[in-house]
Design a protein around this motif. Structure first.
Motif, PDB file in Angstrom:
ATOM      1  N   HIS A  56      64.345   3.198  57.230  1.00 13.76           N
ATOM      2  CA  HIS A  56      64.984   4.500  57.036  1.00 13.76           C
ATOM      3  C   HIS A  56      66.287   4.652  57.819  1.00 13.76           C
ATOM      4  O   HIS A  56      66.743   5.758  58.040  1.00 13.76           O
ATOM      5  CB  HIS A  56      63.996   5.609  57.412  1.00 13.76           C
ATOM      6  N   ALA A  58      69.426   4.181  57.008  1.00 10.96           N
ATOM      7  CA  ALA A  58      70.457   4.937  56.284  1.00 10.96           C
ATOM      8  C   ALA A  58      70.089   6.416  56.198  1.00 10.96           C
ATOM      9  O   ALA A  58      70.974   7.275  56.218  1.00 10.96           O
ATOM     10  CB  ALA A  58      70.659   4.369  54.885  1.00 10.96           C
ATOM     11  N   LEU A  63      74.565   6.886  55.737  1.00  6.88           N
ATOM     12  CA  LEU A  63      75.229   5.718  55.176  1.00  6.88           C
ATOM     13  C   LEU A  63      76.660   5.613  55.682  1.00  6.88           C
ATOM     14  O   LEU A  63      77.200   4.515  55.808  1.00  6.88           O
ATOM     15  CB  LEU A  63      75.193   5.787  53.647  1.00  6.88           C
ATOM     16  N   ILE A  66      76.661   3.532  58.836  1.00  8.23           N
ATOM     17  CA  ILE A  66      76.456   2.127  58.510  1.00  8.23           C
ATOM     18  C   ILE A  66      77.704   1.569  57.836  1.00  8.23           C
ATOM     19  O   ILE A  66      78.132   0.453  58.133  1.00  8.23           O
ATOM     20  CB  ILE A  66      75.214   1.947  57.612  1.00  8.23           C
ATOM     21  N   TRP A  83      74.642  -4.318  54.157  1.00  9.94           N
ATOM     22  CA  TRP A  83      75.396  -3.222  53.538  1.00  9.94           C
ATOM     23  C   TRP A  83      74.987  -3.076  52.078  1.00  9.94           C
ATOM     24  O   TRP A  83      74.691  -1.981  51.601  1.00  9.94           O
ATOM     25  CB  TRP A  83      76.894  -3.485  53.671  1.00  9.94           C
ATOM     26  N   TYR A  86      71.391  -1.660  51.750  1.00  9.11           N
ATOM     27  CA  TYR A  86      71.283  -0.233  52.047  1.00  9.11           C
ATOM     28  C   TYR A  86      71.954   0.630  50.977  1.00  9.11           C
ATOM     29  O   TYR A  86      71.449   1.699  50.643  1.00  9.11           O
ATOM     30  CB  TYR A  86      71.829   0.093  53.440  1.00  9.11           C
ATOM     31  N   ARG A  89      69.479   0.625  48.096  1.00 11.52           N
ATOM     32  CA  ARG A  89      68.335   1.490  48.398  1.00 11.52           C
ATOM     33  C   ARG A  89      68.724   2.967  48.316  1.00 11.52           C
ATOM     34  O   ARG A  89      67.992   3.788  47.758  1.00 11.52           O
ATOM     35  CB  ARG A  89      67.775   1.187  49.783  1.00 11.52           C
ATOM     36  N   THR A  90      69.880   3.303  48.853  1.00 12.03           N
ATOM     37  CA  THR A  90      70.329   4.702  48.817  1.00 12.03           C
ATOM     38  C   THR A  90      70.520   5.168  47.384  1.00 12.03           C
ATOM     39  O   THR A  90      70.098   6.266  47.016  1.00 12.03           O
ATOM     40  CB  THR A  90      71.638   4.853  49.630  1.00 12.03           C
ATOM     41  N   ASP A 133      62.281   0.159  49.205  1.00 16.03           N
ATOM     42  CA  ASP A 133      61.753   0.189  50.568  1.00 16.03           C
ATOM     43  C   ASP A 133      61.138  -1.160  50.953  1.00 16.03           C
ATOM     44  O   ASP A 133      61.287  -1.620  52.080  1.00 16.03           O
ATOM     45  CB  ASP A 133      60.709   1.299  50.723  1.00 16.03           C
ATOM     46  N   ILE A 136      63.820  -3.629  51.924  1.00 22.87           N
ATOM     47  CA  ILE A 136      64.324  -3.373  53.273  1.00 22.87           C
ATOM     48  C   ILE A 136      63.285  -3.813  54.314  1.00 22.87           C
ATOM     49  O   ILE A 136      63.646  -4.378  55.345  1.00 22.87           O
ATOM     50  CB  ILE A 136      64.708  -1.897  53.463  1.00 22.87           C
TER      51      ILE A 136
END
Length: 196
Positions: A56, A58, A63, A66, A83, A86, A89-90, A133, A136
């Motif tokens: 979690h 981000a 973001l 990051i 990068w 993430y 995932r976002t 998830d 990650i």
């Protein structure tokens, strides 16, 4: 000559003001160190709190934070790969219905990638969020290359699905395919011990 005076040298405060504060090279180096700590330092950890914090990152740090550290990193580096993971995932967490729809459309065109991606059948919004998830979480395992391969497969399938959807911006589908290619190459370098 009596009127000539030695020019004054700018002080440290003046130099910092001209440089805009933080040194970009130092931020980049810090980003690479953090990326390596996340991937290399956390490997094999059984600390669930650490796993949750990384998954979690981000969400909690944003973001933008990051991005400041990793967005300019080369694609074939640990920071560059993180990068891309993430960002993926976002996007999935913000658009799970679209991600599931595009995955569903693209999976018949890439059956090998579908198996590698590991999305359950049928792939609904919750399933693609769980995959994001899980990828990650793979950062914390000794099999970082597998996490990168899974993310690459997912990107490839979604990119193919997006390209097959009528009225879709083909440039965004191409960017997903590029991301898949970068992640796949990062996985290869990781297996060779050359991902830095």
């Amino acid at each position: 000559m009596a009127d000539f005076s030695r020019p004054s040298m700018p002080g440290a405060a003046k130099i910092e003001a001209l440089a805009g504060g933080d040194d970009p090279a130092e931020r980049t180096a810090a980003g690479h160190r953090i990326a390596h700590l996340l991937v290399r330092g956390a490997a094999g950890s059984t600390d669930q709190e650490l796993v949750d914090r990384v998954v979690h990152l981000a969400d909690t740090e944003g973001l933008a934070v990051i991005a400041e550290l990793w967005s300019q990193a080369p694609a074939e580096s640990v920071a560059g790969a993180l990068w891309r993971l993430y960002v993926l995932r976002t996007w999935v967490r913000r658009n799970p219905v679209q991600a599931a729809r595009e995955f569903e459309t693209g999976r018949s065109f890439a059956p090998v990638d579908e198996v590698l991606a590991g999305v359950v059948d049928p792939p609904g919004p919750n399933e693609v969020m769980e995959l994001a998830d899980t990828v990650i979480r793979g950062l914390l395992s000794p099999d970082f290359d597998v996490a990168l391969d899974r993310a690459a497969a997912f990107c490839h399938i979604v990119g193919v699905g997006r390209s097959q959807t009528e009225g879709t911006d083909t440039a965004s589908a191409a960017r997903l395919m590029d991301t898949a290619s970068h992640l796949r190459r990062a996985a290869e370098l990781e297996r060779l011990g050359e991902l830095h």
